[in-house]
Enzyme design. Structure first.
Site, PDB file in Angstrom:
ATOM      1  N   HIS A 103       0.822  -1.215   0.000  1.00 54.88           N
ATOM      2  CA  HIS A 103       0.000   0.000   0.000  1.00 54.88           C
ATOM      3  C   HIS A 103       0.858   1.268   0.000  1.00 54.88           C
ATOM      4  O   HIS A 103       1.753   1.434   0.816  1.00 54.88           O
ATOM      5  CB  HIS A 103      -0.890  -0.016   1.244  1.00 54.88           C
ATOM      6  CG  HIS A 103      -1.785   1.173   1.365  1.00 54.88           C
ATOM      7  ND1 HIS A 103      -2.975   1.268   0.695  1.00 54.88           N
ATOM      8  CD2 HIS A 103      -1.666   2.318   2.092  1.00 54.88           C
ATOM      9  CE1 HIS A 103      -3.572   2.404   1.009  1.00 54.88           C
ATOM     10  NE2 HIS A 103      -2.788   3.059   1.848  1.00 54.88           N
TER      11      HIS A 103
ATOM     12  N   ALA B 261      -3.067  -5.430   6.913  1.00 51.34           N
ATOM     13  CA  ALA B 261      -1.770  -4.836   7.231  1.00 51.34           C
ATOM     14  C   ALA B 261      -1.584  -3.500   6.512  1.00 51.34           C
ATOM     15  O   ALA B 261      -1.818  -3.386   5.303  1.00 51.34           O
ATOM     16  CB  ALA B 261      -0.652  -5.797   6.850  1.00 51.34           C
TER      17      ALA B 261
ATOM     18  N   VAL C 200       1.022  -1.947   5.561  1.00 48.39           N
ATOM     19  CA  VAL C 200       2.018  -1.919   4.495  1.00 48.39           C
ATOM     20  C   VAL C 200       1.700  -2.908   3.377  1.00 48.39           C
ATOM     21  O   VAL C 200       2.473  -3.044   2.437  1.00 48.39           O
ATOM     22  CB  VAL C 200       3.436  -2.228   5.044  1.00 48.39           C
ATOM     23  CG1 VAL C 200       3.869  -1.178   6.025  1.00 48.39           C
ATOM     24  CG2 VAL C 200       3.494  -3.614   5.652  1.00 48.39           C
ATOM     25  N   GLU C 201       0.558  -3.577   3.483  1.00 48.11           N
ATOM     26  CA  GLU C 201       0.190  -4.520   2.427  1.00 48.11           C
ATOM     27  C   GLU C 201      -1.094  -4.052   1.733  1.00 48.11           C
ATOM     28  O   GLU C 201      -1.058  -3.171   0.900  1.00 48.11           O
ATOM     29  CB  GLU C 201       0.061  -5.928   3.020  1.00 48.11           C
ATOM     30  CG  GLU C 201       1.415  -6.425   3.552  1.00 48.11           C
ATOM     31  CD  GLU C 201       1.364  -7.836   4.082  1.00 48.11           C
ATOM     32  OE1 GLU C 201       1.168  -8.755   3.276  1.00 48.11           O
ATOM     33  OE2 GLU C 201       1.541  -8.011   5.305  1.00 48.11           O
ATOM     34  N   MET C 202      -2.258  -4.585   2.099  1.00 41.70           N
ATOM     35  CA  MET C 202      -3.482  -4.205   1.398  1.00 41.70           C
ATOM     36  C   MET C 202      -4.252  -3.099   2.128  1.00 41.70           C
ATOM     37  O   MET C 202      -5.148  -2.484   1.564  1.00 41.70           O
ATOM     38  CB  MET C 202      -4.343  -5.449   1.170  1.00 41.70           C
ATOM     39  CG  MET C 202      -3.619  -6.477   0.299  1.00 41.70           C
ATOM     40  SD  MET C 202      -4.420  -8.097   0.179  1.00 41.70           S
ATOM     41  CE  MET C 202      -5.649  -7.770  -1.073  1.00 41.70           C
TER      42      MET C 202
END
Length: 361
Positions: free
Chosen positions: A98, A138, A140-142
């Site tokens: 993200h 998360a 830093v992910e989705m």
């Protein structure tokens, strides 16, 4: 003279037969040792921890695996970081998520993850369902939320119909059910029929002589203490540096591994033993993603985990053996996903702006 030629021919033939018999005996001995430590990947997984895998959940999970609208940006799907075309990982040091943020660790392959005792490098997820819930939320992910995911799926009639058919109940379109469907799909992401599996099942010709030598060295040097079972790892936790801790370039001091999960001092720099199935397809290596060469990774493991400098011939042979662990890759078709509606939450404008700025730099 003719009699002597005949005798020589008979002797030569007998020698060949004895050599072949000796080779076959050596192969069987090696196979017996290996079968006591490892198991072949099965052709399919029909249940997880006593629960039946449901085909309809698998089909729904297949769609959700490629569904970018499960991310806040509408840019990231599960397949973005676990690309099924390249070994179930993403072949970068750490994944990009993200807002173009970098993740903290190298991305483990999703292939054969169903055989692991727990998920993630630190084992913080007990099973595939719990693991699926993590990246969806998360930052830093989705970077999504259960509520927004449910709102998105409920806004698309085709998904509402499918969730209702698959799960039923008063609230079929739920975050929990979405994670369950993804987990069901992941049970199909297995890689049977590797050359090593064929050897375990009795095919002497499945491995090259160098790979057989590497298998022997893999067992003799002690690699099997951590890397055993179906997945050649993934079953237990060990310090990275059982004998000698590697340098900070390979073992970043700030990442203390399982300690973040248990807060137990003895778990500092402890990680789940990396599964080695398809390892030749998934560089870079280790949780730091700092090592790109498989032979170098083998050498580091010998030094750090076994306390010995492996001979170059052994490193070459073990690496050749590891290449025999690449199995049949999942044949997954690209699903056609249903269209959004006026009620579907739009991509986060802030994310789109960040992405444009990153691309223009």
């Amino acid at each position: 003279m003719k009699g002597n030629s005949t005798l020589k021919g008979v002797s030569l033939l007998a020698g060949v037969i004895l050599l072949a018999a000796g080779s076959a005996h050596a192969d069987q001995t090696l196979r017996d040792r290996a079968n006591a430590i490892f198991k072949p990947v099965p052709d399919e997984v029909t249940e997880i921890r006593g629960k039946q895998v449901i085909a309809e959940q698998v089909e729904l999970g297949h769609k959700l695996w490629f569904e970018t609208r499960l991310s806040r940006s509408h840019l990231i799907s599960c397949n973005t970081c676990h690309n099924l075309s390249i070994g179930g990982g993403d072949n970068v040091q750490v994944s990009i998520g993200h807002g173009w943020q970098k993740g903290p660790r190298n991305n483990p392959t999703v292939l054969n993850a169903v055989f692991n005792a727990a998920q993630f490098w630190d084992g913080r997820a007990a099973d595939l369902k719990e693991q699926a819930e993590g990246p969806l939320q998360a930052a830093v992910e989705m970077n999504n939320t259960p509520e927004r995911i449910e709102e998105t799926l409920n806004s698309i009639p085709e998904y509402v119909d499918e969730f209702t058919q698959v799960f039923g109940g008063d609230n079929p379109v739920s975050f929990d059910n979405a994670a369950q469907a993804l987990a069901a799909f992941e049970t199909t992401l297995i890689t049977p029929n590797a050359p090593f599996d064929q050897f375990l099942k009795g095919d002497d010709e499945a491995l090259t002589d160098l790979q057989k030598k590497g298998l022997g060295a893999f067992m003799d040097t002690g690699c099997v203490a951590c890397h055993n079972g179906v997945n050649l790892g993934g079953q237990a936790y060990f310090p990275f540096g059982v004998v000698k801790r590697p340098g900070a370039d390979v073992l970043p001091l700030e990442d203390k591994g399982r300690f973040a999960v248990t807060s137990t001092a003895t778990d500092e720099y402890v990680f789940r033993a990396s599964p080695l199935r398809n390892v030749a397809l998934t560089p870079p290596y280790f949780h730091s993603g700092e090592v790109w060469d498989l032979e170098q990774a083998v050498a580091i493991m010998g030094d750090s985990q076994l306390g010995r400098e492996l001979a170059p011939d052994d490193i070459e042979a073990i690496t050749a053996f590891l290449q025999s662990l690449t199995g049949d890759q999942p044949q997954v078709t690209l699903p056609i996903l249903p269209a959004s509606t006026a009620a579907t939450p739009r991509p986060d404008d802030e994310v789109i702006t960040e992405t444009r700025e990153a691309l223009n730099q």
